[in-house]
Design an enzyme around this catalytic site. Structure first.
Site, PDB file in Angstrom:
ATOM      1  N   TYR A  33       0.829  -1.203   0.000  1.00 53.59           N
ATOM      2  CA  TYR A  33       0.000   0.000   0.000  1.00 53.59           C
ATOM      3  C   TYR A  33       0.861   1.250   0.000  1.00 53.59           C
ATOM      4  CZ  TYR A  33       0.966   1.047   4.926  1.00 53.59           C
ATOM      5  OH  TYR A  33       1.591   1.386   6.094  1.00 53.59           O
ATOM      6  N   ARG A  52       8.002   3.761  -4.971  1.00 56.85           N
ATOM      7  CA  ARG A  52       8.092   2.836  -3.834  1.00 56.85           C
ATOM      8  C   ARG A  52       7.029   1.749  -3.944  1.00 56.85           C
ATOM      9  NH1 ARG A  52       7.816   5.392   2.064  1.00 56.85           N
ATOM     10  NH2 ARG A  52       5.627   5.575   1.475  1.00 56.85           N
ATOM     11  N   ARG A 100      -8.262 -20.185  -0.891  1.00 60.66           N
ATOM     12  CA  ARG A 100      -7.191 -19.996   0.081  1.00 60.66           C
ATOM     13  C   ARG A 100      -6.147 -21.114   0.024  1.00 60.66           C
ATOM     14  NH1 ARG A 100      -5.245 -20.933   5.040  1.00 60.66           N
ATOM     15  NH2 ARG A 100      -4.425 -19.140   6.182  1.00 60.66           N
ATOM     16  N   HIS A 102      -1.582 -21.077   0.554  1.00 64.98           N
ATOM     17  CA  HIS A 102      -0.465 -20.162   0.770  1.00 64.98           C
ATOM     18  C   HIS A 102       0.299 -19.848  -0.516  1.00 64.98           C
ATOM     19  CE1 HIS A 102      -1.344 -21.058   4.915  1.00 64.98           C
ATOM     20  NE2 HIS A 102      -0.452 -20.168   5.321  1.00 64.98           N
ATOM     21  N   LYS A 147       6.550  -1.956   1.824  1.00 68.13           N
ATOM     22  CA  LYS A 147       5.365  -1.374   2.485  1.00 68.13           C
ATOM     23  C   LYS A 147       4.196  -2.338   2.347  1.00 68.13           C
ATOM     24  CE  LYS A 147       3.344   3.250   3.126  1.00 68.13           C
ATOM     25  NZ  LYS A 147       3.464   3.254   4.567  1.00 68.13           N
ATOM     26  N   GLU A 180      12.443   2.417  13.831  1.00 73.06           N
ATOM     27  CA  GLU A 180      11.550   3.506  13.398  1.00 73.06           C
ATOM     28  C   GLU A 180      10.284   3.457  14.236  1.00 73.06           C
ATOM     29  OE1 GLU A 180      10.066   2.849   9.382  1.00 73.06           O
ATOM     30  OE2 GLU A 180       9.904   0.703   9.743  1.00 73.06           O
ATOM     31  N   LEU A 205      11.182   1.335   6.792  1.00 73.69           N
ATOM     32  CA  LEU A 205      10.606   1.790   5.523  1.00 73.69           C
ATOM     33  C   LEU A 205      11.359   3.065   5.128  1.00 73.69           C
ATOM     34  CD1 LEU A 205       8.197   1.379   3.510  1.00 73.69           C
ATOM     35  CD2 LEU A 205       7.164   3.312   4.704  1.00 73.69           C
TER      36      LEU A 205
END
Ligand code: PDD
Length: 289
Positions: A33, A52, A100, A102, A147, A180, A205
């Site tokens: 995101y 990014r 579903r 993996h 991210k 961070e 990040l």
């Protein structure tokens, strides 16, 4: 006023905007995101944010959901549908919906979601007084440079900060070094006048605000040191501050109840904040007709 979202190829009212229960973002946090600030109706630092996003997607081996030229058009449309002048744009890309399992699905279409909302500016009192930070152990994975949608440790950390009456939680690695914040990058000004922040390794990040500040800092005549700093160094620093898209630059005046410097926002944080606001207006000025 209704809010609109772009979901899987369509602009829909929020009430009608839904994703599949099989979406891998929902099932596994399998996606990435971005959050962009919106100023005078324009996304700020869009190029850096999209760079990014593409990097995160490449690292996660998720295909780009739409043509690179189409994405800014979609963002603009979501902004104008929601009549956002000052606020935030949120973009999320997941690997898509599939039964579903993996392992990556053989055929799944990446799902792009874009929303926008108005956000009031940071209250002046917060900038005047600075914010408090608590320290917590960094419990995240080894690829915090991506991210990704997996934000559980960040969510828990932020909640812990709120419960302690603080704004942010600074995460500390097993060596005692600050990585961070839960949703911000961490900075200090040392006694000998160096501006210090952790290098953009896999433990943090690489914030867009961080990147912009790094470029500005040398112009400020500050000695820049990209090196990890310890929690102890932070507590005895002359200044501390945090940066992000949503908070820009915020002075940190207390860490774990220890006052930083004289306990008041310092000149470096205040100067960098003013500088960033100036740059932001210049950038938007260039885009405005
Ligand atoms: N957070 N570190 C983390 C873990 C973050 O989530 C963020 C951004 C930052 C600062 O990056 P930038 O300067 O590009 O905003 C650092 C966004 C705003 C969020 O999750 O809401």
């Amino acid at each position: 006023m209704s809010r609109f979202a772009y979901v899987g190829g369509r602009y829909l009212r929020h009430r009608a905007a839904t994703v599949s229960i099989d979406d891998r973002g929902f099932q596994f946090g399998d996606g990435a995101y971005e959050v962009m600030a919106v100023h005078r109706g324009f996304p700020v630092d869009q190029v850096l944010h999209l760079q990014r996003l593409y990097r995160s997607l490449a690292e996660l081996q998720i295909a780009e959901p739409v043509d690179r030229r189409a994405l800014p058009v979609i963002l603009d449309r979501v902004l104008s549908l929601n009549r956002v002048c000052e606020g935030l744009l949120y973009l999320q890309v997941t690997r898509g919906a599939a039964r579903r399992d993996h392992v990556f699905p053989k055929a799944a279409t990446p799902m792009l979601l874009v929303t926008a909302r108005r956000v009031p500016p940071v209250p002046p009192v917060v900038i005047r007084d600075g914010v408090a930070v608590i320290s917590i152990p960094d419990q995240r994975w080894a690829r915090c440079d991506i991210k990704s949608l997996n934000l559980l440790p960040n969510v828990l950390g932020k909640q812990q900060a709120r419960a302690a009456g603080a704004f942010e939680a600074w995460q500390v690695d097993t060596e005692g070094m600050v990585t961070e914040g839960a949703s911000t990058n961490a900075w200090i000004v040392t006694e000998d006048g160096a501006l210090m922040t952790r290098p953009a390794d896999h433990a943090i990040l690489n914030g867009v605000t961080r990147q912009v500040i790094l470029r500005q800092a040398t112009e400020f005549g500050l000695r820049l040191v990209e090196r990890p700093f310890s929690l102890g160094q932070a507590k005895s620093a002359t200044e501390a501050f945090l940066t992000s898209t949503t908070s820009l630059v915020l002075p940190v005046t207390r860490i774990d109840e220890v006052p930083i410097g004289d306990g008041r926002p310092g000149p470096v944080a205040q100067g960098l904040r003013a500088r960033l606001l100036l740059l932001l207006n210049e950038e938007i000025g260039r885009q405005s007709p």
